[in-house]
Design a protein around this motif. Structure first.
Motif, PDB file in Angstrom:
ATOM      1  N   SER A  79      27.298 -64.873  -8.468  1.00 29.66           N
ATOM      2  CA  SER A  79      26.141 -64.582  -9.314  1.00 29.66           C
ATOM      3  C   SER A  79      26.554 -64.031 -10.675  1.00 29.66           C
ATOM      4  CB  SER A  79      25.218 -63.584  -8.611  1.00 29.66           C
ATOM      5  OG  SER A  79      24.112 -63.250  -9.435  1.00 29.66           O
ATOM      6  N   ALA A  80      27.540 -63.123 -10.677  1.00 28.86           N
ATOM      7  CA  ALA A  80      28.018 -62.567 -11.941  1.00 28.86           C
ATOM      8  C   ALA A  80      28.630 -63.650 -12.810  1.00 28.86           C
ATOM      9  CB  ALA A  80      29.037 -61.460 -11.668  1.00 28.86           C
ATOM     10  N   TRP A  81      29.346 -64.585 -12.197  1.00 30.67           N
ATOM     11  CA  TRP A  81      29.938 -65.677 -12.956  1.00 30.67           C
ATOM     12  C   TRP A  81      28.872 -66.612 -13.520  1.00 30.67           C
ATOM     13  CZ3 TRP A  81      34.426 -67.474 -15.005  1.00 30.67           C
ATOM     14  CH2 TRP A  81      35.563 -66.701 -14.782  1.00 30.67           C
ATOM     15  N   ARG A  82      27.800 -66.836 -12.778  1.00 27.34           N
ATOM     16  CA  ARG A  82      26.720 -67.678 -13.296  1.00 27.34           C
ATOM     17  C   ARG A  82      26.137 -67.061 -14.567  1.00 27.34           C
ATOM     18  NH1 ARG A  82      22.465 -68.968  -8.709  1.00 27.34           N
ATOM     19  NH2 ARG A  82      21.567 -70.147 -10.459  1.00 27.34           N
ATOM     20  N   SER A  83      25.919 -65.759 -14.541  1.00 25.03           N
ATOM     21  CA  SER A  83      25.398 -65.070 -15.728  1.00 25.03           C
ATOM     22  C   SER A  83      26.415 -65.089 -16.863  1.00 25.03           C
ATOM     23  CB  SER A  83      25.041 -63.621 -15.378  1.00 25.03           C
ATOM     24  OG  SER A  83      24.012 -63.574 -14.414  1.00 25.03           O
ATOM     25  N   PHE A  84      27.689 -64.930 -16.520  1.00 21.09           N
ATOM     26  CA  PHE A  84      28.745 -64.867 -17.524  1.00 21.09           C
ATOM     27  C   PHE A  84      28.926 -66.202 -18.243  1.00 21.09           C
ATOM     28  CE2 PHE A  84      33.270 -65.662 -18.452  1.00 21.09           C
ATOM     29  CZ  PHE A  84      33.501 -64.678 -19.406  1.00 21.09           C
ATOM     30  N   LYS A 126      27.327 -65.704 -21.731  1.00 25.21           N
ATOM     31  CA  LYS A 126      28.320 -65.288 -22.720  1.00 25.21           C
ATOM     32  C   LYS A 126      29.068 -66.468 -23.327  1.00 25.21           C
ATOM     33  CE  LYS A 126      29.552 -60.474 -21.649  1.00 25.21           C
ATOM     34  NZ  LYS A 126      28.878 -60.253 -20.351  1.00 25.21           N
ATOM     35  N   LEU A 127      29.459 -67.416 -22.487  1.00 33.35           N
ATOM     36  CA  LEU A 127      30.218 -68.556 -22.996  1.00 33.35           C
ATOM     37  C   LEU A 127      29.322 -69.664 -23.541  1.00 33.35           C
ATOM     38  CD1 LEU A 127      33.022 -68.889 -20.285  1.00 33.35           C
ATOM     39  CD2 LEU A 127      33.065 -67.606 -22.438  1.00 33.35           C
ATOM     40  N   GLY A 128      28.114 -69.766 -22.999  1.00 33.16           N
ATOM     41  CA  GLY A 128      27.193 -70.782 -23.485  1.00 33.16           C
ATOM     42  C   GLY A 128      27.359 -72.138 -22.848  1.00 33.16           C
TER      43      GLY A 128
END
Length: 291
Positions: free
Chosen positions: A17-22, A26-28
């Motif tokens: 989940s954190a990676w999905r948000s990241f 953040k990366l777009g």
């Protein structure tokens, strides 16, 4: 016959989940297929370029290298086996999971999984649209981007990635990390991108030091820098590298390794000669965080 480009990267992560948000926030990059235990992301017209899978390591899981067709895949298999590398021709289940037409796998001398494939799935009818307005990521003939692995035996690493896989050395940097610690980085290319893979003996327990995404515009880097800065997630300031001339910064990922977000790298051209550098950056890239 060697590999042509880096097609995809996979990470094992403790918090999908954190990676999905990241990745989206953040990366777009654009989210693709998602399950509770895995998420895939797009950076162009391909079905996916980045994958995160639930697991304990928070580290490198696999890299996928592309070739042009089934005949090229077979020639890569022959080349690997001629160098004593055990190769597995993957079955229908994993081929379907990766969304390709053919796939083989092997391990480098340190147990890092390497995949080679042809026939990736295109989503041209579903254009890439960045959720953050990133103008685009440079992929195409140069592939996804690059990544940096920490290796303990450079001779073995270079033998595998140059002799068996078929990459070529671009240049090296003798990098002084601090007063007590220095290392030599080896930068390898397989197409016009200055380096698809870099190797070094680095401190820390992780296999992966960082991966890099190259944007199509300078302002994309500036906006990304502001996003990371706003959340205290910067690892370095903005800077420009000596060897590939990339204008970039490094940020922290949810898994403790870094991501480089850059623009403007030069290409490897005909007549390229291997050289060495004493500094990793012309200016900038000052450490302001930790990974």
């Amino acid at each position: 016959m060697s590999i042509q480009r880096l097609g995809y990267l996979g990470f094992e992560v403790t918090d999908v989940s954190a990676w999905r948000s990241f990745v989206t926030g953040k990366l777009g990059a654009m989210e693709g297929a998602v399950t509770e235990a895995q998420a895939q992301f797009r950076t162009d017209s391909r079905d996916w370029r980045l994958s995160v899978t639930q697991g304990p390591s928070d580290d490198y899981l696999f890299a996928g290298y592309e070739v042009e067709d089934d005949k090229a895949l077979y020639r890569v298999q022959e080349r690997l086996e001629s160098h004593g590398v055990e190769v597995k021709v993957e079955g229908a289940d994993l081929v379907a999971k990766r969304g390709v037409l053919g796939l083989l796998s092997c391990a480098d001398p340190f147990g890092n999984r390497v995949e080679v494939y042809y026939g990736a799935t295109e989503r041209f009818e579903q254009p890439f649209v960045s959720p953050l307005g990133v103008s685009g990521f440079q992929t195409g003939d140069q592939g996804l981007g690059h990544y940096v692995l920490s290796v303990q035996d450079m001779d073995a690493a270079l033998s595998f990635y140059t002799d068996a896989i078929g990459m070529k050395l671009s240049d090296i940097i003798d990098w002084k990390l601090n007063a007590e610690l220095s290392t030599t980085l080896y930068f390898l290319h397989c197409n016009g991108r200055h380096h698809t893979l870099a190797l070094a003996k680095l401190p820390g327990a992780k296999k992966l030091h960082h991966f890099m995404l190259q944007s199509e515009g300078l302002d994309d880097v500036g906006f990304a820098y502001d996003r990371f800065d706003a959340e205290g997630a910067l690892v370095t300031t903005l800077g420009r590298h000596t060897n590939d001339h990339m204008f970039s910064f490094y940020g922290a990922t949810p898994s403790g390794f870094a991501v480089e977000f850059g623009w403007g790298a030069r290409d490897v051209e005909v007549g390229w000669s291997v050289v060495r550098y004493d500094r990793i950056s012309v200016w900038g890239h000052k450490l302001v965080g930790r990974i």
